[in-house]
Write an enzyme that holds these catalytic residues in place. Structure first.
Site, mmCIF file in Angstrom:
data_model
loop_
_atom_site.group_PDB
_atom_site.id
_atom_site.type_symbol
_atom_site.label_atom_id
_atom_site.label_comp_id
_atom_site.label_asym_id
_atom_site.label_seq_id
_atom_site.Cartn_x
_atom_site.Cartn_y
_atom_site.Cartn_z
ATOM 1 C CG ASP A 1 -1.861 1.116 1.328
ATOM 2 O OD1 ASP A 1 -2.153 1.728 0.285
ATOM 3 O OD2 ASP A 1 -2.324 1.411 2.443
ATOM 4 C CG LEU A 2 4.468 1.304 -1.270
ATOM 5 C CD1 LEU A 2 5.736 0.961 -2.058
ATOM 6 C CD2 LEU A 2 4.847 1.757 0.144
ATOM 7 C CE LYS A 3 -3.372 5.007 1.245
ATOM 8 N NZ LYS A 3 -2.581 4.202 2.204
ATOM 9 C CE1 TYR A 4 4.974 3.128 -5.628
ATOM 10 C CE2 TYR A 4 3.612 1.462 -6.689
ATOM 11 C CZ TYR A 4 4.741 1.816 -5.974
ATOM 12 O OH TYR A 4 5.643 0.848 -5.619
ATOM 13 N NE ARG B 1 -9.843 2.622 14.732
ATOM 14 C CZ ARG B 1 -9.024 2.441 13.688
ATOM 15 N NH1 ARG B 1 -9.175 1.415 12.889
ATOM 16 N NH2 ARG B 1 -8.031 3.278 13.466
ATOM 17 N N GLY C 1 -5.718 -2.121 11.266
ATOM 18 C CA GLY C 1 -4.378 -1.830 11.754
ATOM 19 C C GLY C 1 -4.362 -1.778 13.260
ATOM 20 C CG ASP D 1 5.678 10.784 -9.386
ATOM 21 O OD1 ASP D 1 5.832 11.670 -10.261
ATOM 22 O OD2 ASP D 1 6.491 10.607 -8.463
HETATM 23 O O1 C5P Z 1 -4.676 1.595 12.125
HETATM 24 P P1 C5P Z 1 -5.810 1.665 11.141
HETATM 25 O O2 C5P Z 1 -6.797 0.505 11.278
HETATM 26 O O3 C5P Z 1 -6.486 3.007 11.116
HETATM 27 O O4 C5P Z 1 -5.086 1.443 9.739
HETATM 28 C C1 C5P Z 1 -5.707 1.603 8.500
HETATM 29 C C2 C5P Z 1 -4.707 1.339 7.420
HETATM 30 O O5 C5P Z 1 -5.348 1.503 6.157
HETATM 31 C C3 C5P Z 1 -3.509 2.272 7.436
HETATM 32 O O6 C5P Z 1 -2.398 1.482 7.045
HETATM 33 C C4 C5P Z 1 -3.818 3.311 6.378
HETATM 34 O O7 C5P Z 1 -2.655 3.753 5.735
HETATM 35 C C5 C5P Z 1 -4.663 2.499 5.390
HETATM 36 N N1 C5P Z 1 -5.604 3.247 4.547
HETATM 37 C C6 C5P Z 1 -6.592 4.079 5.039
HETATM 38 N N2 C5P Z 1 -7.428 4.752 4.197
HETATM 39 C C7 C5P Z 1 -7.319 4.580 2.889
HETATM 40 C C8 C5P Z 1 -6.328 3.739 2.370
HETATM 41 C C9 C5P Z 1 -5.492 3.072 3.231
HETATM 42 O O8 C5P Z 1 -6.715 4.196 6.258
HETATM 43 N N3 C5P Z 1 -8.183 5.189 2.068
#
Ligand code: C5P
Length: 236
Positions: free
Chosen positions: A65-68, A182, A212, A70
């Site tokens: 998940d590097l969300k390119y 959550r 996460g 550019d």
């Molecule tokens: O810790 P938490 O559950 O909030 O983590 C959510 C993960 O999903 C993080 O790694 C964040 O970078 C990723 N993410 C996000 N929203 C997006 C895309 C990815 O929260 N639209």
């Protein structure tokens, strides 16, 4: 996929940490229940591509998940490199535009699932306005989702709040991955603004959910994951 309730294959754990010990502890604890781990810019910046190898060597899949975002040439070459590591999924910002997304699709050659990020789940209407976009969140997400599909992107990362709308517009085919999850146990939202529970995400049409901090910051990550899976299996 959506009819398949094998939740352990559909819950992705985000490993956002700078400590290898901590990452290893989370993987050790959750590996019996989880098949896919997400490596984002934090862990990739600290450990580089070897973290992908390490996870794959444990017979697990990687969501990179590097969300390119550019110019098309740069994204195309980055995607080529990323898919050579054998990742299962890869993200791009749809705000990068049609040409960038097309270049990514061409470079991928169908190897990884290319997922477009529409708006981050930490975004709300006030933040959108502050960057000069005078649209509501739903309108903006819809526009970006259609752009991504037009460019041949395989799926989207989307908040649980937009999920039903996206399924209505796009149908069943695109893979939709939902972060901002959550559990209904009072876990803090942190910087996430548009959160939903695991059940609501799956009920609304998620193929995968990303969790996460509720797991990685838990004192008992294995218990937390098991509890989430149990709750989902019971349909609560
Ligand atoms: O810790 P938490 O559950 O909030 O983590 C959510 C993960 O999903 C993080 O790694 C964040 O970078 C990723 N993410 C996000 N929203 C997006 C895309 C990815 O929260 N639209």
């Amino acid at each position: 996929m959506r009819d398949n309730p094998e939740y352990s294959k559909r819950i992705i754990i985000a490993l956002d940490d700078v400590s290898k010990d901590k990452i290893n502890r989370v993987i050790d604890a959750t590996a019996p229940f989880i098949e896919i781990y997400k490596i984002g810019s934090i862990a990739f910046t600290v450990f580089g591509p070897r973290i992908i190898d390490e996870i794959k060597n444990r017979d697990k899949e990687v969501f990179l998940d590097l969300k390119y975002f550019d110019i098309p040439n740069t994204v195309s070459r980055a995607v080529q490199q990323a898919v050579s590591y054998g990742v299962k999924m890869l993200t791009l910002h749809t705000l990068g535009g049609y040409e960038m997304l097309k270049a990514a699709v061409a470079a991928n050659e169908g190897r990884a699932a290319l997922l477009g990020v529409t708006l981050l789940t930490s975004f709300d209407a006030v933040q959108l306005k502050r960057i000069g976009i005078d649209s509501d969140i739903q309108g903006m997400v819809k526009r970006l989702a259609l752009l991504a599909m037009d460019a041949g992107i395989d799926g989207l990362v989307a908040s649980g709040h937009e999920l039903e709308q996206l399924r209505n517009i796009l149908g069943d085919k695109p893979v939709i991955v939902v972060p901002g999850i959550r559990p209904d146990d009072g876990a803090p939202a942190g910087d996430q603004k548009r959160v939903v529970s695991p059940k609501r995400a799956f009920d609304s049409g998620a193929d995968y959910i990303v969790i996460g901090r509720p797991v990685t910051e838990s004192n008992e990550p294995a218990d937390t994951v098991q509890k989430i899976i149990k709750t989902l299996t019971r349909g609560e």
